[in-house]
Design a protein around this motif. Structure first.
Motif, PDB file in Angstrom:
ATOM      1  N   UNK A   1       4.025   8.226  14.569  1.00  0.00           N
ATOM      2  CA  UNK A   1       2.669   7.855  14.167  1.00  0.00           C
ATOM      3  C   UNK A   1       2.318   6.429  14.604  1.00  0.00           C
TER       4      UNK A   1
ATOM      5  N   UNK B   1       0.827  -1.227   0.000  1.00  0.00           N
ATOM      6  CA  UNK B   1       0.000   0.000   0.000  1.00  0.00           C
ATOM      7  C   UNK B   1       0.863   1.281   0.000  1.00  0.00           C
ATOM      8  N   UNK B   2       2.160   1.093  -0.038  1.00  0.00           N
ATOM      9  CA  UNK B   2       3.071   2.245  -0.011  1.00  0.00           C
ATOM     10  C   UNK B   2       2.778   3.135   1.211  1.00  0.00           C
ATOM     11  N   UNK B   3       2.593   2.487   2.343  1.00  0.00           N
ATOM     12  CA  UNK B   3       2.227   3.210   3.571  1.00  0.00           C
ATOM     13  C   UNK B   3       3.427   3.500   4.481  1.00  0.00           C
ATOM     14  N   UNK B   4       4.621   3.074   4.071  1.00  0.00           N
ATOM     15  CA  UNK B   4       5.762   3.333   4.962  1.00  0.00           C
ATOM     16  C   UNK B   4       5.968   4.831   5.162  1.00  0.00           C
ATOM     17  N   UNK B   5       5.582   5.620   4.154  1.00  0.00           N
ATOM     18  CA  UNK B   5       5.712   7.076   4.276  1.00  0.00           C
ATOM     19  C   UNK B   5       4.947   7.628   5.488  1.00  0.00           C
ATOM     20  N   UNK B   6       3.862   6.950   5.889  1.00  0.00           N
ATOM     21  CA  UNK B   6       3.086   7.409   7.054  1.00  0.00           C
ATOM     22  C   UNK B   6       3.577   6.750   8.345  1.00  0.00           C
ATOM     23  N   UNK B   7       4.368   5.694   8.194  1.00  0.00           N
ATOM     24  CA  UNK B   7       4.786   4.909   9.351  1.00  0.00           C
ATOM     25  C   UNK B   7       6.022   5.470  10.057  1.00  0.00           C
ATOM     26  N   UNK B   8       5.962   6.723  10.431  1.00  0.00           N
ATOM     27  CA  UNK B   8       7.011   7.237  11.315  1.00  0.00           C
ATOM     28  C   UNK B   8       6.826   6.560  12.668  1.00  0.00           C
TER      29      UNK B   8
ATOM     30  N   UNK C   1       9.998  -0.695  11.591  1.00  0.00           N
ATOM     31  CA  UNK C   1      10.566   0.632  11.295  1.00  0.00           C
ATOM     32  C   UNK C   1      11.838   0.887  12.107  1.00  0.00           C
TER      33      UNK C   1
END
Lengths: 124, 124, 124, 124
Positions: free
Chosen positions: C32, C22-29, C86
């Motif tokens: 967050x 889902x290309x969600x790593x960008x939100x997975x700081x 992460x």
């Protein structure tokens, strides 16, 4: 009780002054404040973590425990005030509005002593 | 702002009446109320969960988002009032006391724009 | 039990694949993810919010309630796995390390049936 | 990575032994464990509370900060294991089940790089 003579606005202003004096508004994004409020809420919870329901009621009678829990509750309220300040939100309006909504959702006669049809606390 | 004319005591009394009318004090152990407060704090946090710091500030300018966040903040405050009621704790005294303590812990001149020596937000 | 044959790494990889697709790593700081974990923990808590201690134990015997609580616990675990991913942190090492530390902090013979000298649950 | 060779069951058994040796099952109601998990989740959050998204990512590169955050994450996982033990719930089944449900709720092609139609992170 000092609560009788203290307005919400007065506490908001005290909080705003505290933050301004330290130039902390830069850190007070609503996201950070909501996080901080949740962290303080957990610290408050810690005071009741392993207590039975009865033991948790007894905290009100123990001056030391009460003062300790009161400090955490104060932290929660401080962040609620800081968040209301950042969002420029009238807290008492929000509270009254929510209570009115809850009064419609939970009519007193139908929810007396229970939360709902599936309320486990109400079941026999 | 309605916050200017609303005392803490007034909101506490409204909350107490709401609880009494439903005979819910039996469920309002300090333990349950602290849990409930933490649950509402998490629901408030949810409104900012995936937002950048800037997006979280922008919530104040979006009437719908602001109203939604405001409802959750109201829930938090309602449980804080209910807990103060059960513990018979003066909230404004607790808040003023905690702010005085924090003012000593974080002297303005030393903590301007930072939280501490190891404050990652302050590091270059 | 499927837990006997499932390694931590296997679940971590499933989670990593879900996020990558889902290309969600960008939100997975980590920030967050820690927030998200706390939000799910609160949703889990909600299933026990108004229950007595006994009622909360009875959840294990109610298939529907158990499944509902299990879903929230799964959400908590998923965010724990995502955060370990992460941070590139070995979870089982961290868990074993913390248990060893706790074993020293709470020697079994001294803490049998109690948490500490000031443990309210242990007091007469 | 030790996670590759450690099964969920192995960690559950370690946790069960730790609790049994101290006779702490009496305190481990699902309600108390859910509360404890939420408290630890908040302590984990504290490590990221005032960080920018970038600073929170940098924690992975700082051995001290990483170890500190890892301890809190371990606490979260320990309570998740303890709760699974009390509820006699297969954790890996619950996780796989929830991931399957989420895969249907968030089809990869439709949610790539975003969470939903109203996703504020996706909006231009």
């Amino acid at each position: 009780m000092s609560d009788s003579t203290t307005s919400i606005a007065e506490l908001r202003e005290r909080m705003a002054a505290f933050v301004a004096e330290r130039d902390w508004r830069q850190f007070h994004t609503p996201k950070n404040l909501a996080m901080s409020l949740a962290i303080e809420a957990a610290e408050l919870m810690e005071h009741f973590q392993w207590l039975t329901p009865e033991q948790s009621r007894a905290v009100a009678q123990s001056p030391d425990r009460l003062a300790a829990a009161g400090e955490e509750l104060a932290d929660v309220v401080c962040y609620a005030l800081a968040l209301a300040n950042e969002l420029e939100l009238d807290l008492s309006d929000a509270v009254r509005g929510k209570m009115a909504k809850n009064a419609l959702k939970y009519p007193a006669e139908r929810f007396r002593g229970r939360f709902g049809a599936d309320d486990p606390s109400a079941s026999g």
